[in-house]
Design an enzyme around this catalytic site. Structure first.
Site, PDB file in Angstrom:
ATOM      1  N   CYS A  34      -2.060   9.459   2.385  1.00 14.96           N
ATOM      2  CA  CYS A  34      -1.734   8.909   1.067  1.00 14.96           C
ATOM      3  C   CYS A  34      -2.785   9.313   0.046  1.00 14.96           C
ATOM      4  CB  CYS A  34      -1.637   7.392   1.152  1.00 14.96           C
ATOM      5  SG  CYS A  34      -3.104   6.646   1.858  1.00 14.96           S
ATOM      6  N   GLU A  87       0.883  -1.180   0.000  1.00 16.56           N
ATOM      7  CA  GLU A  87       0.000   0.000   0.000  1.00 16.56           C
ATOM      8  C   GLU A  87       0.908   1.213   0.000  1.00 16.56           C
ATOM      9  OE1 GLU A  87      -3.205   0.357  -0.184  1.00 16.56           O
ATOM     10  OE2 GLU A  87      -3.513  -1.800  -0.301  1.00 16.56           O
TER      11      GLU A  87
HETATM   12  P1  NAD Z   1       8.433   4.699   4.394  1.00 15.49           P
HETATM   13  O1  NAD Z   1       8.330   3.958   3.126  1.00 15.49           O
HETATM   14  O2  NAD Z   1       9.592   5.595   4.581  1.00 15.49           O
HETATM   15  O3  NAD Z   1       8.483   3.686   5.629  1.00 15.49           O
HETATM   16  C1  NAD Z   1       7.453   2.726   5.856  1.00 15.49           C
HETATM   17  C2  NAD Z   1       8.024   1.601   6.717  1.00 15.49           C
HETATM   18  O4  NAD Z   1       9.003   0.872   5.981  1.00 15.49           O
HETATM   19  C3  NAD Z   1       8.729   2.101   7.974  1.00 15.49           C
HETATM   20  O5  NAD Z   1       8.437   1.198   9.007  1.00 15.49           O
HETATM   21  C4  NAD Z   1      10.198   2.067   7.586  1.00 15.49           C
HETATM   22  O6  NAD Z   1      11.074   1.914   8.676  1.00 15.49           O
HETATM   23  C5  NAD Z   1      10.252   0.852   6.683  1.00 15.49           C
HETATM   24  N1  NAD Z   1      11.302   0.891   5.663  1.00 15.49           N
HETATM   25  C6  NAD Z   1      11.800   1.970   5.011  1.00 15.49           C
HETATM   26  N2  NAD Z   1      12.701   1.584   4.093  1.00 15.49           N
HETATM   27  C7  NAD Z   1      12.783   0.224   4.159  1.00 15.49           C
HETATM   28  C8  NAD Z   1      13.511  -0.784   3.434  1.00 15.49           C
HETATM   29  N3  NAD Z   1      14.355  -0.448   2.462  1.00 15.49           N
HETATM   30  N4  NAD Z   1      13.310  -2.067   3.748  1.00 15.49           N
HETATM   31  C9  NAD Z   1      12.444  -2.421   4.706  1.00 15.49           C
HETATM   32  N5  NAD Z   1      11.725  -1.518   5.428  1.00 15.49           N
HETATM   33  C10 NAD Z   1      11.882  -0.213   5.157  1.00 15.49           C
HETATM   34  O7  NAD Z   1       7.059   5.471   4.574  1.00 15.49           O
HETATM   35  P2  NAD Z   1       6.711   6.588   5.677  1.00 15.49           P
HETATM   36  O8  NAD Z   1       7.459   7.818   5.309  1.00 15.49           O
HETATM   37  O9  NAD Z   1       6.863   6.018   7.029  1.00 15.49           O
HETATM   38  O10 NAD Z   1       5.160   6.797   5.463  1.00 15.49           O
HETATM   39  C11 NAD Z   1       4.631   7.743   4.579  1.00 15.49           C
HETATM   40  C12 NAD Z   1       4.298   7.089   3.260  1.00 15.49           C
HETATM   41  O11 NAD Z   1       3.311   6.082   3.457  1.00 15.49           O
HETATM   42  C13 NAD Z   1       3.701   8.043   2.250  1.00 15.49           C
HETATM   43  O12 NAD Z   1       4.282   7.801   1.004  1.00 15.49           O
HETATM   44  C14 NAD Z   1       2.235   7.676   2.234  1.00 15.49           C
HETATM   45  O13 NAD Z   1       1.564   7.990   1.034  1.00 15.49           O
HETATM   46  C15 NAD Z   1       2.293   6.211   2.469  1.00 15.49           C
HETATM   47  N6  NAD Z   1       1.017   5.706   2.984  1.00 15.49           N
HETATM   48  C16 NAD Z   1       0.295   4.856   2.194  1.00 15.49           C
HETATM   49  C17 NAD Z   1      -0.952   4.415   2.641  1.00 15.49           C
HETATM   50  C18 NAD Z   1      -1.800   3.481   1.817  1.00 15.49           C
HETATM   51  O14 NAD Z   1      -2.624   2.807   2.404  1.00 15.49           O
HETATM   52  N7  NAD Z   1      -1.658   3.424   0.509  1.00 15.49           N
HETATM   53  C19 NAD Z   1      -1.430   4.835   3.875  1.00 15.49           C
HETATM   54  C20 NAD Z   1      -0.649   5.671   4.637  1.00 15.49           C
HETATM   55  C21 NAD Z   1       0.578   6.105   4.205  1.00 15.49           C
HETATM   56  C1  SIN Z   2      -4.244   7.313   4.623  1.00 20.24           C
HETATM   57  O1  SIN Z   2      -4.329   6.108   4.904  1.00 20.24           O
HETATM   58  O2  SIN Z   2      -3.136   7.916   4.579  1.00 20.24           O
HETATM   59  C2  SIN Z   2      -5.492   8.102   4.369  1.00 20.24           C
HETATM   60  C3  SIN Z   2      -6.737   7.340   4.496  1.00 20.24           C
HETATM   61  C4  SIN Z   2      -7.858   8.250   4.060  1.00 20.24           C
HETATM   62  O3  SIN Z   2      -8.079   9.290   4.678  1.00 20.24           O
HETATM   63  O4  SIN Z   2      -8.495   7.954   3.035  1.00 20.24           O
END
Ligand code: NAD
Ligand code: SIN
Length: 480
Positions: A264, A230
């Site tokens: 996101c 995700e």
């Molecule tokens: P991130 O990708 O930096 O980190 C996510 C997790 O992965 C953390 O626990 C981190 O420590 C780990 N991680 C990072 N690099 C890694 C690697 N190379 N190998 C293994 N693990 C690793 O994301 P973030 O900055 O913590 O979160 C924000 C991001 O999450 C935004 O891009 C946002 O859009 C996305 N997000 C997506 C959803 C969805 O449901 N689609 C929901 C919420 C947030």
């Molecule tokens: C998110 O998971 O980052 C957003 C969920 C939402 O508000 O739709």
């Protein structure tokens, strides 16, 4: 003396909130491997009972958890309360989803045979969480995984370890058997150790596209492991013909700036019809100017708090300046009211004249505006991204919404509603760089178990009715 190597500080104040040690990925996976066969062998009712005990404990400590979320992420307390509510609601939703999508059922029944469809857990699942919804999003993987009979190793974001620890402590207090759920603290390096461990049967990931793509590459030679990704978005909100400019602007502001733009599904690109441009942009700016940006518990209640930390705030400020230096025209400058804290005022910038617009997720309160003349052009701008999580049309006719819905490349397509605020009772996921076609929320049940089909008869009775030679009795007698 062992020094803590993970320190979580409150974005709003800079105060230290939590300190702890980096965990041992191998030990966490070994503990889960040992525990999962017994957990998987329990009747599902027992597993559901256990997660319900967890939900009851969360409910009884809901204010404590909401306060912790607000302190660790900086989001307003009213918003953290809605996150806790989503955590509790997830249990009933997951029980229903398990029953509807992955339980057992008889497919056919003949006199001496029946065919059955059942589902089995994968085994040990790793869960990697992001920081923006540190409770709701990991919980959205963990609860369905446990109900299905998996054991879990959960690595929370290194930016929100305290909330991760709270969830796991609550599972333990709810009486989950040892090893069924394990916490592993650490940053990307620990994440890499976990995902490289052959003892996991799959990975449920929520985070950035950059990390997701790296994980996809890492798992490309392991089709035997389930991988649910995700990821982020670069989401469009299109404003077309409408009499209610104020409501349109409210929907834009909510989509772009709730949670300080750290969703996101946040709208990062406003695509607006030429003739409405002046009125819509003026109203969006007027509302954005009025937003209260403050500490989570302040009074009057803020609309949004800070972003997660100073490096992220620095990166967003630089991105805004980069958009300006490449031809963007600022409508509302992004400001940093307190030098050493990551509060940001919303930044709004018209990027219509930019020759090349960067197709990247700017995970914070930045809204880019693109002005278009024709509806087809609006749709093509909306799809002008490698991501595909959410998209919304504000205004327009029913026919135009049909066209927008048919042509939009996104997993969430809304009309006269925000791009954010998705329901946990629906699947949640996107296409392109936003996911790998394993949507979460209601459909999380699908990736937590795999189907096993069985043809079953109570007695061993079989005969070949066609294609056999007549029996050579004399030979058979000699041979026997
Ligand atoms: P991130 O990708 O930096 O980190 C996510 C997790 O992965 C953390 O626990 C981190 O420590 C780990 N991680 C990072 N690099 C890694 C690697 N190379 N190998 C293994 N693990 C690793 O994301 P973030 O900055 O913590 O979160 C924000 C991001 O999450 C935004 O891009 C946002 O859009 C996305 N997000 C997506 C959803 C969805 O449901 N689609 C929901 C919420 C947030
Ligand atoms: C998110 O998971 O980052 C957003 C969920 C939402 O508000 O739709």
């Amino acid at each position: 003396m062992v020094l803590s190597d993970i320190i979580s500080t409150e974005p709003a104040t800079g105060a230290v909130l939590w300190q702890g040690q980096t965990g041992d990925a191998d030990a966490a996976v070994a503990s889960a491997r040992e525990a999962w066969p017994k957990w998987a062998a329990l009747p599902v009712t027992k597993r559901i009972e256990a997660v319900r005990r967890y939900a009851n404990r969360i409910r009884s400590q809901s204010e404590q958890l909401a306060e912790l979320i607000s302190r660790e992420t900086g989001k307003p307390i009213w918003e953290s309360r809605t996150e806790v509510e989503a955590v509790v609601k997830k249990i009933d939703i997951s029980v229903n989803a398990y029953a509807e999508r992955t339980s057992q059922r008889q497919l056919t029944s003949q006199p001496n045979m029946r065919a059955a469809l059942r589902h089995k857990p994968h085994g040990v699942l790793a869960v990697l969480g992001p920081y923006n919804f540190p409770a709701h999003l990991p919980n959205g993987h963990i609860v369905p995984a446990l109900i299905a009979g998996n054991a879990v190793v959960f690595k929370p974001s290194e930016k929100t370890p305290a909330v991760g620890q709270f969830l796991i402590d609550t599972f333990e207090k709810a009486g989950l058997p040892d090893g069924v759920i394990n916490i592993l603290h650490g940053g990307p390096d620990v994440g890499k150790q976990l995902t490289a461990n052959d003892g996991i049967d799959g990975l449920l990931f929520t985070g950035s596209a950059q990390t997701g793509v790296a994980l996809n590459r890492q798992f490309s030679s392991r089709p035997d492991k389930i991988l649910a990704l995700e990821m982020g978005g670069n989401n469009p909100i299109v404003v077309w013909d409408t009499d209610d400019i104020h409501s349109a602007a409210v929907l834009v502001v909510q989509s772009a700036f709730l949670t300080a733009g750290q969703r996101c599904s946040a709208a990062s690109r406003l695509i607006v019809k030429d003739e409405l441009y002046d009125r819509v942009v003026k109203e969006v700016k007027r509302i954005a100017d009025r937003l209260i940006i403050d500490e989570p518990f302040s009074n009057p209640a803020p609309f949004m708090g800070p972003v997660i930390d100073n490096p992220v705030a620095d990166g967003l400020t630089e991105s805004f300046l980069a958009l300006m230096s490449h031809g963007g025209r600022p409508i509302k400058h992004m400001a940093r009211p307190i030098d050493d804290r990551p509060f940001l005022t919303p930044g709004i910038i018209d990027v219509t004249a930019m020759e090349e617009r960067p197709d990247i997720e700017l995970f914070g309160p930045i809204l880019q505006i693109i002005r278009v003349a024709e509806f087809e052009e609006a749709i093509s701008e909306a799809n002008n991204t490698r991501y595909g999580l959410s998209a919304a049309l504000i205004g327009g006719s029913a026919t135009q919404y049909d066209q927008f819905w048919s042509n939009s490349r996104a997993g969430i397509v809304n009309w006269n509603k925000m791009t954010v605020g998705a329901s946990s009772e629906a699947p949640f996921g996107g296409i392109g760089l936003s996911g790998n076609h394993r949507p979460s929320a209601y459909y999380a049940a699908d990736y937590c178990a795999y189907p096993v089909v069985s043809m079953e008869a109570d007695q061993t009775r079989a005969s070949i009715g066609i294609g056999l030679k007549d029996e050579d009795k004399s030979k058979t007698e000699l041979e026997t």
